[in-house]
Design an enzyme around this catalytic site. Structure first.
Site, PDB file in Angstrom:
ATOM      1  N   ALA A  11       0.830  -1.209   0.000  1.00 52.58           N
ATOM      2  CA  ALA A  11       0.000   0.000   0.000  1.00 52.58           C
ATOM      3  C   ALA A  11       0.865   1.260   0.000  1.00 52.58           C
ATOM      4  CB  ALA A  11      -0.924  -0.007   1.226  1.00 52.58           C
ATOM      5  N   CYS A  42       4.403 -11.670  -1.308  1.00 51.08           N
ATOM      6  CA  CYS A  42       3.678 -12.834  -1.827  1.00 51.08           C
ATOM      7  C   CYS A  42       4.626 -13.870  -2.430  1.00 51.08           C
ATOM      8  CB  CYS A  42       2.662 -12.391  -2.882  1.00 51.08           C
ATOM      9  SG  CYS A  42       1.588 -11.086  -2.284  1.00 51.08           S
ATOM     10  N   VAL A  80       8.283   4.757  12.731  1.00 47.49           N
ATOM     11  CA  VAL A  80       7.428   5.807  13.289  1.00 47.49           C
ATOM     12  C   VAL A  80       6.894   5.280  14.616  1.00 47.49           C
ATOM     13  CG1 VAL A  80       5.322   7.150  12.966  1.00 47.49           C
ATOM     14  CG2 VAL A  80       6.864   6.748  11.033  1.00 47.49           C
ATOM     15  N   THR A 272      -8.872   8.613   7.418  1.00 41.48           N
ATOM     16  CA  THR A 272      -9.200   8.177   8.776  1.00 41.48           C
ATOM     17  C   THR A 272     -10.105   9.232   9.417  1.00 41.48           C
ATOM     18  OG1 THR A 272      -7.356   9.341   9.770  1.00 41.48           O
ATOM     19  CG2 THR A 272      -6.896   7.116   8.951  1.00 41.48           C
ATOM     20  N   ILE A 277      -5.071  12.521   7.672  1.00 42.14           N
ATOM     21  CA  ILE A 277      -4.374  11.232   7.827  1.00 42.14           C
ATOM     22  C   ILE A 277      -5.165  10.167   7.058  1.00 42.14           C
ATOM     23  CG2 ILE A 277      -3.475   9.512   9.426  1.00 42.14           C
ATOM     24  CD1 ILE A 277      -3.306  11.648  11.573  1.00 42.14           C
ATOM     25  N   TYR A 425     -12.584 -19.173 -26.290  1.00 41.49           N
ATOM     26  CA  TYR A 425     -12.574 -20.636 -26.395  1.00 41.49           C
ATOM     27  C   TYR A 425     -11.680 -21.133 -27.528  1.00 41.49           C
ATOM     28  CZ  TYR A 425     -13.714 -25.182 -28.256  1.00 41.49           C
ATOM     29  OH  TYR A 425     -13.591 -26.431 -28.772  1.00 41.49           O
TER      30      TYR A 425
HETATM   31  P1  FAD Z   1       2.799  -4.723   4.205  1.00 45.54           P
HETATM   32  O1  FAD Z   1       3.069  -5.206   2.841  1.00 45.54           O
HETATM   33  O2  FAD Z   1       2.959  -5.676   5.323  1.00 45.54           O
HETATM   34  O3  FAD Z   1       3.721  -3.470   4.475  1.00 45.54           O
HETATM   35  C1  FAD Z   1       3.684  -2.794   5.698  1.00 45.54           C
HETATM   36  C2  FAD Z   1       5.055  -2.247   5.997  1.00 45.54           C
HETATM   37  O4  FAD Z   1       4.927  -1.292   7.014  1.00 45.54           O
HETATM   38  C3  FAD Z   1       6.007  -3.295   6.517  1.00 45.54           C
HETATM   39  O5  FAD Z   1       7.170  -3.376   5.721  1.00 45.54           O
HETATM   40  C4  FAD Z   1       6.355  -2.821   7.928  1.00 45.54           C
HETATM   41  O6  FAD Z   1       7.719  -3.055   8.266  1.00 45.54           O
HETATM   42  C5  FAD Z   1       6.073  -1.336   7.835  1.00 45.54           C
HETATM   43  N1  FAD Z   1       5.740  -0.722   9.120  1.00 45.54           N
HETATM   44  C6  FAD Z   1       4.835  -1.159  10.023  1.00 45.54           C
HETATM   45  N2  FAD Z   1       4.786  -0.317  11.077  1.00 45.54           N
HETATM   46  C7  FAD Z   1       5.687   0.658  10.832  1.00 45.54           C
HETATM   47  C8  FAD Z   1       6.116   1.806  11.560  1.00 45.54           C
HETATM   48  N3  FAD Z   1       5.592   2.101  12.741  1.00 45.54           N
HETATM   49  N4  FAD Z   1       7.063   2.584  11.018  1.00 45.54           N
HETATM   50  C9  FAD Z   1       7.596   2.306   9.817  1.00 45.54           C
HETATM   51  N5  FAD Z   1       7.242   1.223   9.104  1.00 45.54           N
HETATM   52  C10 FAD Z   1       6.308   0.422   9.596  1.00 45.54           C
HETATM   53  N6  FAD Z   1      -1.797 -11.369  -0.824  1.00 45.54           N
HETATM   54  C11 FAD Z   1      -2.363 -11.712  -1.997  1.00 45.54           C
HETATM   55  O7  FAD Z   1      -3.289 -11.034  -2.445  1.00 45.54           O
HETATM   56  N7  FAD Z   1      -1.927 -12.781  -2.687  1.00 45.54           N
HETATM   57  C12 FAD Z   1      -0.899 -13.557  -2.255  1.00 45.54           C
HETATM   58  O8  FAD Z   1      -0.496 -14.525  -2.919  1.00 45.54           O
HETATM   59  C13 FAD Z   1      -0.302 -13.232  -1.030  1.00 45.54           C
HETATM   60  N8  FAD Z   1       0.705 -13.975  -0.540  1.00 45.54           N
HETATM   61  C14 FAD Z   1       1.300 -13.608   0.628  1.00 45.54           C
HETATM   62  C15 FAD Z   1       2.355 -14.379   1.108  1.00 45.54           C
HETATM   63  C16 FAD Z   1       2.984 -14.025   2.291  1.00 45.54           C
HETATM   64  C17 FAD Z   1       4.091 -14.854   2.814  1.00 45.54           C
HETATM   65  C18 FAD Z   1       2.558 -12.871   2.994  1.00 45.54           C
HETATM   66  C19 FAD Z   1       3.238 -12.470   4.266  1.00 45.54           C
HETATM   67  C20 FAD Z   1       1.510 -12.111   2.538  1.00 45.54           C
HETATM   68  C21 FAD Z   1       0.868 -12.472   1.346  1.00 45.54           C
HETATM   69  N9  FAD Z   1      -0.201 -11.736   0.847  1.00 45.54           N
HETATM   70  C22 FAD Z   1      -0.790 -12.100  -0.340  1.00 45.54           C
HETATM   71  C23 FAD Z   1      -0.742 -10.592   1.588  1.00 45.54           C
HETATM   72  C24 FAD Z   1      -0.160  -9.296   1.059  1.00 45.54           C
HETATM   73  O9  FAD Z   1       1.221  -9.399   1.011  1.00 45.54           O
HETATM   74  C25 FAD Z   1      -0.614  -8.169   1.950  1.00 45.54           C
HETATM   75  O10 FAD Z   1      -2.013  -8.087   1.894  1.00 45.54           O
HETATM   76  C26 FAD Z   1      -0.018  -6.846   1.529  1.00 45.54           C
HETATM   77  O11 FAD Z   1       1.376  -6.889   1.545  1.00 45.54           O
HETATM   78  C27 FAD Z   1      -0.499  -5.731   2.453  1.00 45.54           C
HETATM   79  O12 FAD Z   1       0.155  -4.562   2.126  1.00 45.54           O
HETATM   80  P2  FAD Z   1       0.423  -3.442   3.209  1.00 45.54           P
HETATM   81  O13 FAD Z   1       1.196  -2.389   2.514  1.00 45.54           O
HETATM   82  O14 FAD Z   1      -0.815  -3.101   3.899  1.00 45.54           O
HETATM   83  O15 FAD Z   1       1.321  -4.143   4.316  1.00 45.54           O
END
Ligand code: FAD
Length: 576
Positions: A11, A42, A80, A272, A277, A425
Site C-alpha cells: 500500500a 507474496c 514511526v 481516517t 491522515i 474458447y
Molecule cells: P505490508 O506489505 O505488510 O507493508 C507494511 C510495511 O509497514 C512493513 O514493511 C512494515 O515493516 C512497515 N511498518 C509497520 N509499522 C511501521 C512503523 N511504525 N514505522 C515504519 N514502518 C512500519 N496477498 C495476496 O493477495 N496474494 C498472495 O499470494 C499473497 N501472498 C502472501 C504471502 C505471504 C508470505 C505474505 C506475508 C503475505 C501475502 N499476501 C498475499 C498478503 C499481502 O502481502 C498483503 O495483503 C499486503 O502486503 C499488504 O500490504 P500493506 O502495505 O498493507 O502491508
C-alpha cells in the site's frame, strides 16, 4: 505539499508512486522500519522452496531506485513510534542510531500492514520457530533449513501455510501441516476442501486436521511439539502461519477511530477520522462489497488499490474505494484453489437466503490432452439470482474462472447473466460452453424450476423416504455406491423405467451430476412428479461424507473424459 508515508511495501509504495505520477512537485517521504522497501511478500514462500531461485528478484525496488526513478525519499530502518496529529508531526526512531526525531507532514498515509499472530502457547518464541512476513523472516527460515533440517511443521493450513509447506516439500523436508479447524483453507466451505486435503496428502505431506499445537520445547538440536490429541512431533523447523492482525497501535494511540473488526476505520476516500491522515492496506477495514459489513481483506490487490485511491484524493482527484470482495487464489502443489465473494458459511452466519449449485466440468475440451475436472460451487440469491459467491478448485484454468466470477460479482450480475457471457474458447483452454457458462445454465435451470436438486447433506437420513437411483454404469456401481441405492444406468433408463418404485420421491445421482440430470429429464417427462438430481454428484458427495475417497483409502478422484465413455474403459474406475 509534503506527504509522509508509514510503511513502504504494497500500500505504501503504491501510494507514493501514484502521488509522484500525479504531482511532480510533491515532497514524498516513506518511513519503513524494516531493511527492505517494496519487496514481494507474496513471493517469499516460493523462494524457500527455490521455485523463485533468485532472492534479489523479490526486491522490486530499493531506496536508491525509488529516488532515481520517482524522486521518492525512502528511509529504511526508520520506525514511526508516535503520531502528533495536532501539530501534524510524527516521531521517528532511527533504528541504527537509536536516536529519535520529529518529521512534519501536510498529509500522512498509514500503511503499516499487519503482524503475524503467534499463538499464545508455551515455547512459541523458541529458536527454530518462525513466522513469515518479510525478507528477514524468510532468510531466518532458509538458514534453519540450511543447517540440515530434515523435518518441518507448519502450524496453520490456510494459504500461507500451504505455500510454505510446498516450499519445505520442494526442499525435501518431511512436512506436517497442523490445522486446528476441520479443513485446509478454512475460509472455503468444508465440502470443497476435501479434494484439496486428498491432493496434499497424495504428495506425502502429513495433514493433521482438528489438531492444535499445545506447546513447543527445544530438545538439543530439535524441537518437540505437543499436540492437543496427545501426540508429540519431533521436528527441525516450525513455521506459524496462524493469521495476522492489523497494525493499529500508532493510530489507536493517536486517537484515530478503530473499526469494529479491529482495523483502522477509513471512509471511501481512505481518510481516517483525521481528514489529513489516510490509511490503506492490511491495517484498515473496509466495507464488504455485498454485505457492506466491515471486513479486513489482508490481500495485496485491495492494498494496492487503496493506496492508489488515497494518492488520488491527496492530489485532489475524485476517487472512492468500492468495497472488498475477498477474491483470492492459492497454488497448492498441482492444484489451484480459491474463490470470490461470500461462502455458504458466511451466508449462514449472516442469515442471508441463498441457492447453491455444484458442478464439475473439465477445464478444457475433453478431447484435448490434459483436461482435468474442476470443483465449482456458486451461491446466488434465490429470487433475482444475483451472484453472492463462487469457489473453484482444480488442476488447470482455476484462476481464470475465479476471475470471471469475481468480475460478475463486482458487476452485480446474476446467474442468468452467466448464460450469456461470451468467453474465449479454443480446445486447449476451455470448451465452447465454458465452465462459467455451465454454471449459468445450471443455476438458471434451478431458479426457473427446470431442475430440482437434492444435496449431499440430506444423506443418509433421506434414504428412508426416497428411492436413491444410481444412474452410472455397473462397474462404477459395484466399485462404490451410496448405501441403499438401486442401479439403473442412464442409458437403460427409458427401457427399464417400470422397475422404479412409484409413490416415493426419486433422488438420482451419478459421478458429477451430468448423467443424473439427463435421468432427471427422462423421469420428469415420463410422468414422475418428485424427482431430484444430486447436486455435484458423487464428486461433491465425497466432500461431505466419509466415503473411501474421503478417508483417503482410495485413489484419485479425477475424470478426464465424458463419464459414460470413461466408465466403459477397462480400469477406468479404478481410481474410485
Ligand atoms: P505490508 O506489505 O505488510 O507493508 C507494511 C510495511 O509497514 C512493513 O514493511 C512494515 O515493516 C512497515 N511498518 C509497520 N509499522 C511501521 C512503523 N511504525 N514505522 C515504519 N514502518 C512500519 N496477498 C495476496 O493477495 N496474494 C498472495 O499470494 C499473497 N501472498 C502472501 C504471502 C505471504 C508470505 C505474505 C506475508 C503475505 C501475502 N499476501 C498475499 C498478503 C499481502 O502481502 C498483503 O495483503 C499486503 O502486503 C499488504 O500490504 P500493506 O502495505 O498493507 O502491508
Amino acid at each position: 505539499m509534503k506527504v509522509l508515508i508509514v510503511g513502504g511495501v504494497a500500500a505504501g509504495a503504491s501510494t507514493a508512486a501514484r502521488i509522484r505520477r500525479l504531482d511532480e512537485m510533491a515532497e514524498i517521504l516513506i518511513l519503513e522500519r524494516d531493511q527492505y522497501v517494496s519487496f514481494a511478500n507474496c513471493g517469499l514462500p516460493y523462494h524457500i522452496g527455490k521455485i523463485i531461485p533468485d532472492r534479489n528478484s523479490l526486491l522490486l525496488h530499493t531506496p536508491e531506485s525509488l529516488k532515481q526513478k520517482l524522486n521518492i525519499e525512502v528511509r529504511t530502518q526508520h520506525e514511526v513510534i508516535k503520531l502528533h496529529p495536532a501539530s501534524k508531526e510524527v516521531e521517528v526512531k532511527d533504528i541504527n542510531k537509536g536516536s529519535t526525531y520529529k518529521e512534519s507532514y501536510d498529509k500522512l498515509v498509514l500503511c503499516p500492514g499487519a503482524s503475524p499472530i503467534r499463538p499464545p502457547i508455551p515455547g512459541a518464541n523458541t529458536p527454530g520457530v518462525f513466522v513469515l512476513r518479510n525478507i528477514p523472516d524468510m532468510d531466518r527460515i532458509i538458514s534453519q533449513i540450511d543447517k540440515g533440517a530434515k523435518r518441518a511443521v507448519v502450524i496453520g493450513g490456510s494459504y500461507i501455510g500451504l505455500e510454505v509447506a510446498e516450499g519445505f516439500h520442494a526442499k525435501g523436508l518431511h512436512t506436517t501441516i497442523l490445522e486446528m479447524s476441520d479443513r485446509l483453507m478454512p475460509w472455503l466451505d468444508k465440502e470443497m476442501t476435501r479434494i484439496l486435503h486428498f491432493h496434499v496428502n497424495s504428495k506425502k505431506v502429513d495433514v493433521k486436521l482438528g489438531v492444535a499445537a499445545k506447546s513447543i520445547t527445544s530438545k538439543g538440536n530439535m524441537l518437540e511439539i505437543q499436540l492437543s490429541n496427545g501426540e508429540i512431533l519431533e521436528t527441525d523447523v516450525i513455521v506459524m502461519a496462524t493469521g495476522v492482525r492489523p497494525n493499529v497501535e500508532l493510530a489507536k494511540e493517536a486517537g484515530l477511530k478503530i473499526g469494529t473488526r479491529g482495523g483502522i476505520a477509513v471512509n471511501a476516500q481512505m481518510q481516517t477520522s483525521d481528514p489529513d491522515i489516510f490509511a490503506a492496506g492490511d491495517a484498515v477495514e473496509t466495507p464488504h462489497l455485498i454485505t457492506g459489513a466491515a471486513t479486513l481483506s489482508m490481500l495485496a490487490g485491495p492494498a494496492n488499490r487503496q493506496g492508489r485511491i488515497a494518492a488520488d484524493v491527496i492530489c485532489g482527484k475524485k476517487s472512492s474505494y468500492r468495497g472488498t470482495q475477498g477474491t483470492s487464489v492459492v497454488k497448492a502443489f498441482d492444484m489451484s484453489v480459491g474463490g470470490s465473494g461470500l461462502t455458504e458459511q458466511d451466508l449462514q452466519r449472516i442469515g442471508m437466503d441463498f441457492r447453491k449449485i455444484y458442478l464439475h466440468p473439465n477445464d478444457h475440451a475433453e478431447y484435448f490432452p490434459g483436461a482435468s475436472p474442476m470443483f465449482i460451487k456458486v451461491l446466488f440469491e434465490p429470487k433475482e439470482g444475483k451472484i453472492l459467491g463462487a469457489q473453484v478448485l482444480g488442476w488447470s484454468g482455476v484462476d481464470k474462472r475465479i476471475d470471471v466470477f469475481a468480475m460478475a460479482i463486482r458487476a452485480g450480475m446474476t446467474i442468468f447473466d452467466l448464460e450469456h457471457l461470451e468467453l474465449s474458447y479454443a480446445p486447449p483452454y476451455a470448451s465452447a460452453k465454458d465452465p462459467v457458462n455451465m454454471a449459468g445454465f445450471h443455476g438458471s435451470n434451478l431458479l426457473r424450476g427446470d431442475i430440482h436438486l437434492c444435496y449431499s447433506e440430506e444423506f443418509p437420513e433421506c434414504a428412508e423416504r426416497v428411492t436413491i437411483l444410481d444412474v452410472r454404469t455397473r462397474p462404477e456401481f459395484d466399485h462404490w455406491h451410496i448405501p441403499g441405492a438401486i442401479l439403473i444406468p442412464q442409458t437403460e433408463l427409458r427401457a427399464r423405467i417400470d422397475e422404479l418404485p412409484k409413490g416415493k420421491p426419486i433422488y438420482t445421482y451419478c459421478r458429477s451430476g451430468v448423467r443424473s440430470y439427463m435421468a432427471y429429464c427422462i423421469l420428469k417427462q415420463r410422468g414422475f412428479k418428485e424427482v431430484f438430481s444430486l447436486a455435484g454428484g458423487l464428486m461433491t458427495y465425497h466432500g461431505y461424507h466419509k466415503t473411501p475417497l474421503a478417508s483417503g483409502s482410495a485413489g484419485y478422484p479425477v475424470v478426464t473424459h465424458a463419464e459414460d465413455i470413461l466408465a466403459q474403459k477397462p480400469g477406468a474406475v479404478d481410481h474410485l
